[in-house]
Design an enzyme around this catalytic site. Structure first.
Site, PDB file in Angstrom:
ATOM      1  N   ARG A   1      12.956  18.128  -7.593  1.00 23.55           N
ATOM      2  CA  ARG A   1      11.569  17.682  -7.483  1.00 23.55           C
ATOM      3  C   ARG A   1      10.911  17.628  -8.853  1.00 23.55           C
ATOM      4  O   ARG A   1      11.150  18.496  -9.691  1.00 23.55           O
ATOM      5  CB  ARG A   1      10.747  18.659  -6.623  1.00 23.55           C
ATOM      6  CG  ARG A   1      10.695  18.347  -5.155  1.00 23.55           C
ATOM      7  CD  ARG A   1       9.973  17.035  -4.862  1.00 23.55           C
ATOM      8  NE  ARG A   1       9.920  16.762  -3.435  1.00 23.55           N
ATOM      9  CZ  ARG A   1      10.895  16.191  -2.724  1.00 23.55           C
ATOM     10  NH1 ARG A   1      12.008  15.802  -3.318  1.00 23.55           N
ATOM     11  NH2 ARG A   1      10.754  15.980  -1.425  1.00 23.55           N
TER      12      ARG A   1
ATOM     13  N   GLU B   1       5.486  11.102 -10.450  1.00 23.70           N
ATOM     14  CA  GLU B   1       6.195   9.849 -10.154  1.00 23.70           C
ATOM     15  C   GLU B   1       5.425   9.033  -9.115  1.00 23.70           C
ATOM     16  O   GLU B   1       4.713   9.618  -8.300  1.00 23.70           O
ATOM     17  CB  GLU B   1       7.626  10.151  -9.653  1.00 23.70           C
ATOM     18  CG  GLU B   1       7.658  10.937  -8.357  1.00 23.70           C
ATOM     19  CD  GLU B   1       9.065  11.347  -7.937  1.00 23.70           C
ATOM     20  OE1 GLU B   1       9.814  11.873  -8.761  1.00 23.70           O
ATOM     21  OE2 GLU B   1       9.370  11.130  -6.746  1.00 23.70           O
TER      22      GLU B   1
ATOM     23  N   HIS C   1      14.202   8.437  -7.990  1.00 20.91           N
ATOM     24  CA  HIS C   1      14.200   9.326  -6.808  1.00 20.91           C
ATOM     25  C   HIS C   1      15.062   8.745  -5.676  1.00 20.91           C
ATOM     26  O   HIS C   1      14.580   8.472  -4.582  1.00 20.91           O
ATOM     27  CB  HIS C   1      12.751   9.573  -6.318  1.00 20.91           C
ATOM     28  CG  HIS C   1      12.617  10.822  -5.515  1.00 20.91           C
ATOM     29  ND1 HIS C   1      11.490  11.620  -5.537  1.00 20.91           N
ATOM     30  CD2 HIS C   1      13.478  11.435  -4.647  1.00 20.91           C
ATOM     31  CE1 HIS C   1      11.653  12.647  -4.713  1.00 20.91           C
ATOM     32  NE2 HIS C   1      12.862  12.554  -4.163  1.00 20.91           N
TER      33      HIS C   1
HETATM   34  C1  GLV Z   1      13.891  13.782  -0.906  1.00 22.65           C
HETATM   35  O1  GLV Z   1      13.450  13.916  -1.999  1.00 22.65           O
HETATM   36  C2  GLV Z   1      13.875  14.821   0.076  1.00 22.65           C
HETATM   37  O2  GLV Z   1      13.187  15.844  -0.122  1.00 22.65           O
HETATM   38  O3  GLV Z   1      14.520  14.667   1.108  1.00 22.65           O
END
Ligand code: GLV
Length: 320
Positions: free
Chosen positions: A238, A267, A285
């Site tokens: 994250r 982001e 991501h």
């Molecule tokens: C993606 O970032 C998730 O948390 O599944």
């Protein structure tokens, strides 16, 4: 009368077909990211929602959407949802654990290999027509095999990353707020070390912890300063866990060799420094983004929504 639900971002048609017999469904298949006000407007008359990390579910929204009973995130992470506020408002929140561990770990490995072997730089060089001769000292990188891998967070995803390391015959070190059970450590062939030791010893540091107030900037200038000059940092967890400004500075000054990043503070905007650096591999991501896994995630969120609004007992309830 059917309950009303909102699917906040584009999903697979099969997911909407699954929801249709249960609910009156409003779906955002145009995939526009709604502002906070627009989201309140849409959820004001809804009983449930399928959300993603782009929708913030907080006290303000919950106050103004009194019908809402369930928020089912299409993600394992849920830092976009204020769980305490949900509980106070009697709103069930769910996530999608278990279906994305392998795919996300695969992508962490893609970043590890690409960053260690400077694949982004080499690819750009060939693509730009700059390759004129073979050179002994061309794009010298970091060996991944037999290196020391430092895993921050030996949870579900961290464990898969560790097991993949066996193929590269690596030494696996990990740090977590709690030491893992002996069976997990031995299945992962991972050794628990204090955080500082991990940063000092690892050739590759890879992050697999959630974002929270406690983990905000938990990897910043002091931690990066402990790393070897030849080491690389990988974040497929994250944004906000790493202090991106401190990381840009370390990459710029050569304090560490490189970074592979799938997630960023704030982001989709990213620290502008990253774009100017060659020793960083950047992706938007997508760690869980295989066709099969994103389908499973969306379907799991839909199953949670159906269970939440029918039995009040969804399988992946975060705030029982
Ligand atoms: C993606 O970032 C998730 O948390 O599944």
């Amino acid at each position: 009368m059917k309950k009303k639900v909102f699917v906040a971002r584009e999903v697979f048609q099969e997911v909407l077909d699954f929801l249709a017999p249960h609910f009156e469904v409003q779906a955002n298949q145009e995939d526009k990211v709604l502002t906070a006000e627009e989201l309140v407007g849409v959820l004001a008359d809804k009983d449930g929602a399928m959300t993603t990390l782009t929708e913030r579910i907080d006290e303000n929204l919950l106050n103004r959407c009194p019908r809402l009973k369930a928020v089912c995130n299409i993600a394992v992470g849920y830092n976009n949802i204020d769980l305490a506020a949900c509980s106070a408002h009697g709103v069930m929140a769910t996530n999608t654990p278990g279906v994305l561990d392998d795919t996300t770990a695969d992508f962490a490995w893609a970043l590890i290999l690409a960053t260690a072997r400077r694949l982004n730089e080499a690819e750009a060089y060939v693509r730009a027509g700059q390759w004129d001769k073979w050179k002994l000292k061309q794009f010298l990188g970091l060996d991944v095999h037999h290196a020391a891998l430092g895993i921050i967070g030996l949870g579900r995803i961290g464990q898969v990353v560790a097991r993949r390391a066996m193929g590269f015959e690596m030494e696996v070190l990990y740090y977590d707020v709690r030491q893992a059970a002996p069976e997990i450590e031995s299945a992962c062939r991972a050794t628990y070390v204090p955080k500082e030791e991990l940063f000092r010893k690892a050739d590759i540091v890879t992050i697999h912890i959630p974002y929270s107030r406690e983990t905000h900037h938990s990897i910043g200038a002091p931690e990066i300063a402990l790393m070897k000059k030849s080491a690389i940092l990988i974040n497929a967890a994250r944004g906000g866990v790493v202090d991106d400004a401190a990381l840009v500075e370390a990459l710029r000054t050569g304090a560490i060799a490189g970074a592979g990043l799938d997630v960023f503070e704030g982001e989709p905007a990213i620290h502008p420094g990253f774009r100017e650096l060659r020793n960083v591999v950047l992706s938007p991501h997508i760690a869980s983004s295989s066709e099969k896994t994103r389908f499973k995630m969306a379907m799991k969120a839909a199953e949670n929504l159906v269970a939440a609004l029918s039995s009040g007992n969804p399988p992946n309830l975060l705030n029982p």
